[in-house]
Design a protein around this motif. Structure first.
Motif, PDB file in Angstrom:
ATOM      1  N   ASP A   1       0.853  -1.191   0.000  1.00 38.23           N
ATOM      2  CA  ASP A   1       0.000   0.000   0.000  1.00 38.23           C
ATOM      3  C   ASP A   1       0.889   1.241   0.000  1.00 38.23           C
ATOM      4  O   ASP A   1       1.963   1.236   0.624  1.00 38.23           O
ATOM      5  CB  ASP A   1      -0.914  -0.010   1.234  1.00 38.23           C
ATOM      6  CG  ASP A   1      -2.091   0.936   1.060  1.00 38.23           C
ATOM      7  OD1 ASP A   1      -2.243   1.481  -0.039  1.00 38.23           O
ATOM      8  OD2 ASP A   1      -2.847   1.128   2.029  1.00 38.23           O
TER       9      ASP A   1
ATOM     10  N   LYS B   1      -3.364   8.870   1.845  1.00 32.29           N
ATOM     11  CA  LYS B   1      -3.184   7.809   0.859  1.00 32.29           C
ATOM     12  C   LYS B   1      -3.809   8.249  -0.468  1.00 32.29           C
ATOM     13  O   LYS B   1      -4.969   7.942  -0.747  1.00 32.29           O
ATOM     14  CB  LYS B   1      -3.817   6.507   1.347  1.00 32.29           C
ATOM     15  CG  LYS B   1      -3.096   5.893   2.542  1.00 32.29           C
ATOM     16  CD  LYS B   1      -3.698   4.547   2.913  1.00 32.29           C
ATOM     17  CE  LYS B   1      -2.934   3.922   4.057  1.00 32.29           C
ATOM     18  NZ  LYS B   1      -3.494   2.590   4.426  1.00 32.29           N
TER      19      LYS B   1
ATOM     20  N   GLY C   1       1.358   5.350   0.734  1.00 34.01           N
ATOM     21  CA  GLY C   1       0.887   6.563   1.391  1.00 34.01           C
ATOM     22  C   GLY C   1       1.966   7.620   1.283  1.00 34.01           C
ATOM     23  O   GLY C   1       3.068   7.370   0.785  1.00 34.01           O
TER      24      GLY C   1
END
Length: 211
Positions: free
Chosen positions: A26, A144, A28
């Protein structure tokens, strides 16, 4: 709550943050923002901070840390404008974290060019009290962004831009209890409403007396 609308801030730096959840990665980013604001913002962090570093301006020139006189230009929108504790090393670091914010980067003249992100976390607050009633504030805004706007945010580093910072609504800020906790709370309420002497010796004695 800390908030402002279309305020000019400086983007000090943009740092990419990668998070791994199992096999998934992920993305961010942490955006360091800096802005000048009235010293009343100190009340958001500690109710004693503003009176510790500011007092009413008597009209006399303020003295710098070197002892030289300086002309102050006090703000008109705050009550305490004269800097105190000039020999105390600043900036000040505040222990505070704010979740659920919405941030909007106003990149152009129309809303079509805005970048709006939700679920933003603010932390690592630093404040440098200035003579005249202003504080130079900075903090990290963790967000994000979607892949298509990452590049725009990365290129904001070392620039000035207008942003809007909106705190979460009261409904969003409510703490949601787990189902188990809700059951316990309901059971506690039922126990409070019920007869506290039920099944006790006192209740049995009253039954015998009525009989």
């Amino acid at each position: 709550m800390i908030s402002f609308d279309r305020k000019l801030v400086k983007i000090k730096k943009v740092t990419g943050v990668e998070e791994f959840k199992g096999d998934k990665r992920d993305y961010g980013c942490s955006v360091r923002i800096e802005w000048v604001v009235a010293n009343t913002i100190l009340d958001e962090f500690d109710k004693h901070a503003r009176t510790a570093f500011y007092e009413r301006d008597t009209g006399k020139p303020a003295a710098s840390a070197e002892g030289q006189g300086e002309l102050s230009l006090p703000r008109q929108d705050v009550e305490l404008t004269k800097r105190k504790c000039i020999n105390v090393v600043t900036p000040l670091h505040f222990v505070k974290e704010l979740d659920g914010y919405e941030i909007t980067f106003h990149r152009g003249a129309t809303e079509k060019s805005d970048i709006k992100l939700t679920e933003v976390r603010l932390d690592d607050f630093v404040g440098d009290p200035q003579e005249g009633g202003s504080v130079l504030m900075s903090c990290n805004a963790y967000m994000k962004p979607a892949a298509e706007v990452r590049g725009y945010i990365d290129h904001m580093s070392k620039t000035e831009i207008e942003i809007t910072l909106t705190p979460p609504s009261e409904k969003q800020a409510e703490i949601k209890l787990p189902k188990e906790s809700k059951k316990k709370a309901a059971a506690a309420k039922i126990g409070t409403d019920a007869d506290p002497f039920a099944n006790s010796d006192l209740a049995q004695d009253e039954t015998r007396i009525e009989a």
